[in-house]
Design an enzyme around this catalytic site. Structure first.
Site, PDB file in Angstrom:
ATOM      1  N   ASP A 101      -6.197  -6.664   5.216  1.00 39.99           N
ATOM      2  CA  ASP A 101      -7.289  -6.217   4.358  1.00 39.99           C
ATOM      3  C   ASP A 101      -8.164  -7.412   3.981  1.00 39.99           C
ATOM      4  OD1 ASP A 101      -8.843  -4.657   2.760  1.00 39.99           O
ATOM      5  OD2 ASP A 101      -7.311  -4.180   1.287  1.00 39.99           O
TER       6      ASP A 101
ATOM      7  N   TYR B 119       0.823  -1.220   0.000  1.00 40.28           N
ATOM      8  CA  TYR B 119       0.000   0.000   0.000  1.00 40.28           C
ATOM      9  C   TYR B 119       0.854   1.266   0.000  1.00 40.28           C
ATOM     10  CZ  TYR B 119      -4.003  -2.893   0.921  1.00 40.28           C
ATOM     11  OH  TYR B 119      -4.981  -3.832   0.811  1.00 40.28           O
TER      12      TYR B 119
ATOM     13  N   LYS C  68       3.143 -13.989   5.967  1.00 37.77           N
ATOM     14  CA  LYS C  68       3.436 -14.928   4.880  1.00 37.77           C
ATOM     15  C   LYS C  68       4.958 -15.086   4.811  1.00 37.77           C
ATOM     16  CE  LYS C  68       2.190 -17.438   1.438  1.00 37.77           C
ATOM     17  NZ  LYS C  68       1.713 -18.799   1.705  1.00 37.77           N
TER      18      LYS C  68
ATOM     19  N   ASP D  12      -2.108 -18.070   4.854  1.00 40.04           N
ATOM     20  CA  ASP D  12      -3.061 -18.934   4.124  1.00 40.04           C
ATOM     21  C   ASP D  12      -3.778 -19.903   5.066  1.00 40.04           C
ATOM     22  OD1 ASP D  12      -0.164 -20.149   2.343  1.00 40.04           O
ATOM     23  OD2 ASP D  12      -0.694 -20.429   4.427  1.00 40.04           O
TER      24      ASP D  12
END
Ligand code: NAP
Length: 414
Positions: free
Chosen positions: A305, A160, A227, A281
């Site tokens: 998000d 972002y 992640k 995930d």
């Protein structure tokens, strides 16, 4: 401070900060931005609910003095086409606590999203979204009552940050050359390129806020979602810095999940917050299959998000999901949905997202009785199957009511 168009209520007092804590008078001035589209409908309804809950909780001993601040289309009308007036930003900082409805991002060149601008200009680095189930709310889960989490999403870094170079541009080619020739990187010709900055500073201030929240509100764990198995030096670093921060600043109040099992055989010592981490995930799966294992979640911007919308869907969707954007003290509470322009001024949509953002705001200023009253009135109203259209279409035998009638029902149930 004097303002051109903003009027501060004369009988209200400003919230201040002393020794790092909010000092809230019994007659605080809170800022509100109505917002565009459905903003007017939901703000009018939610404000009636908030005022009624304050009055019923404190019988006149406490009262909010609202100061209207302007952003978006209403601001453009007042400030000669300026959608994002400087004095609104100044007032948001000056008043410390405010709440806003949704804002349209005008289509066309030259406009940044007003929400993104607000977050960046005021460095509102934590996006905070609680996800809580209310009995009777339509949910796709088999056991939605097990979902009770609060997401702290980093708001200023990650993809972002806007560091992107379009395929075919000289900037893209320059960066591609540097990456290939000087850094030995390999990727397809003509690839678009983006940079994902994640810093120790940005990660640690977010995790600090999440852990402090868990301690203050008696939550049993903080889960760092990342992640890091793939993006080792950004997402993996977020995880590493999160554990580091817990050790550096909260050693007496936290334990790692590893220690929980190695030393305490899985039995959490009283008063300790367990710091654990999960890869993004699997976290989506876990939040569907074993949501009861998670309470406070701290995560990077993009993961947060996705995760906050996915979790909101488990407990009733965007019409009810509340949120806030926070700096160390300054906080802007907000409906998490957009302006839903097709429903503007129809007195139709669900005001609960904004209303519960207001509940978060009352918790934030220490007026927990107000949010508790709103929650119990909401529970009663839903159990009577009185709902707005969005819930009505997912429920049997519901009575569909307008935005304002839903507020009436809530107030009647206080
Ligand atoms: P949206 O305004 O959130 O609306 C999408 C759909 O969500 C609506 O059509 C409606 O679904 C449902 N919905 C939204 N608010 C609801 C409510 N209070 N009660 C019940 N249902 C609700 O998203 P969008 O249409 O993508 O965006 C419209 C504008 O909002 C854009 O200009 C966008 O930039 C802006 N936006 C602002 C914010 C913000 O200010 N924080 C956030 C997101 C988007 P159904 O059609 O199924 O009834």
């Amino acid at each position: 401070m004097s303002y051109q168009h903003i009027r501060l209520p004369e009988n209200g007092e400003k919230i201040t900060i002393q020794d790092g804590r909010l000092v809230v008078p019994d007659n605080p001035i809170l800022g509100f931005v109505e917002g565009d589209g459905i903003g007017g409908d939901i703000t009018r309804a939610a404000m009636r609910v908030w005022n009624a809950a304050v009055e019923k909780s404190y019988a006149g001993q406490r009262k909010v003095h609202w100061a209207e601040l302007y952003l978006g289309e209403k601001a453009a009308g007042i400030y000669n086409g300026d959608y994002f007036p400087d004095e609104t930003l100044a007032a948001v900082e000056d008043l410390i606590v405010s709440i806003k409805g949704p804002l349209t991002t005008p289509v066309g060149g030259g406009f940044r999203s007003l929400n993104v601008s607000l977050r960046q200009d005021l460095d509102l680095y934590a996006c905070v979204r609680p996800v809580q189930y209310f009995d009777g709310v339509p949910s796709p889960m088999r056991r939605p009552e097990e979902v009770n989490a609060i997401i702290f999403r980093e708001n200023t870094e990650d993809v972002y940050a806007g560091i992107e170079y379009e395929s075919g541009t000289p900037e893209n080619e320059k960066l591609a050359r540097f990456l290939r020739e000087e850094m030995g990187a390999e990727f397809f010709e003509g690839a678009g390129l983006g940079i994902k900055p994640i810093s120790a500073f940005g990660s640690k201030r977010l995790v600090r806020k999440a852990i402090q929240y868990a301690i203050d509100h008696d939550h049993d764990s903080v889960t760092l979602v990342h992640k890091g198995n793939i993006q080792k030096f950004t997402e993996g670093a977020f995880r590493k810095w999160g554990y580091e921060l817990a050790e550096e600043e909260f050693a007496d109040q936290t334990i790692s999940e590893t220690d929980l099992w190695d030393i305490y055989d899985g039995n959490r010592p009283d008063g300790k917050v367990v710091i654990k981490d999960r890869i993004a995930d699997i976290m989506f799966q876990l939040m569907q299959l074993r949501p009861a294992e998670f309470s406070v979640i701290a995560t990077t911007n993009l993961n947060g998000d996705y995760l906050s919308d996915a979790l909101a869907a488990e407990v009733g969707g965007m019409g009810i999901a509340p949120g806030a954007n926070m700096a160390d003290h300054v906080a802007v509470f907000e409906a998490t949905h957009g302006t839903a322009p097709k429903y503007a001024n129809l007195d139709k949509v669900n005001p609960s997202s904004l209303m519960f953002s207001g509940s978060m705001m009352f918790d934030y200023i220490g007026w927990g009785e107000v949010s508790a009253l709103i929650a119990s009135a909401f529970g009663k109203t839903i159990s009577q199957r009185i709902v707005t259209y969005d819930f009505a279409r997912q429920m049997d035998n519901a009575t569909e009511v307008s935005t304002s009638a839903f507020a009436d029902a809530l107030i009647g149930n206080m």
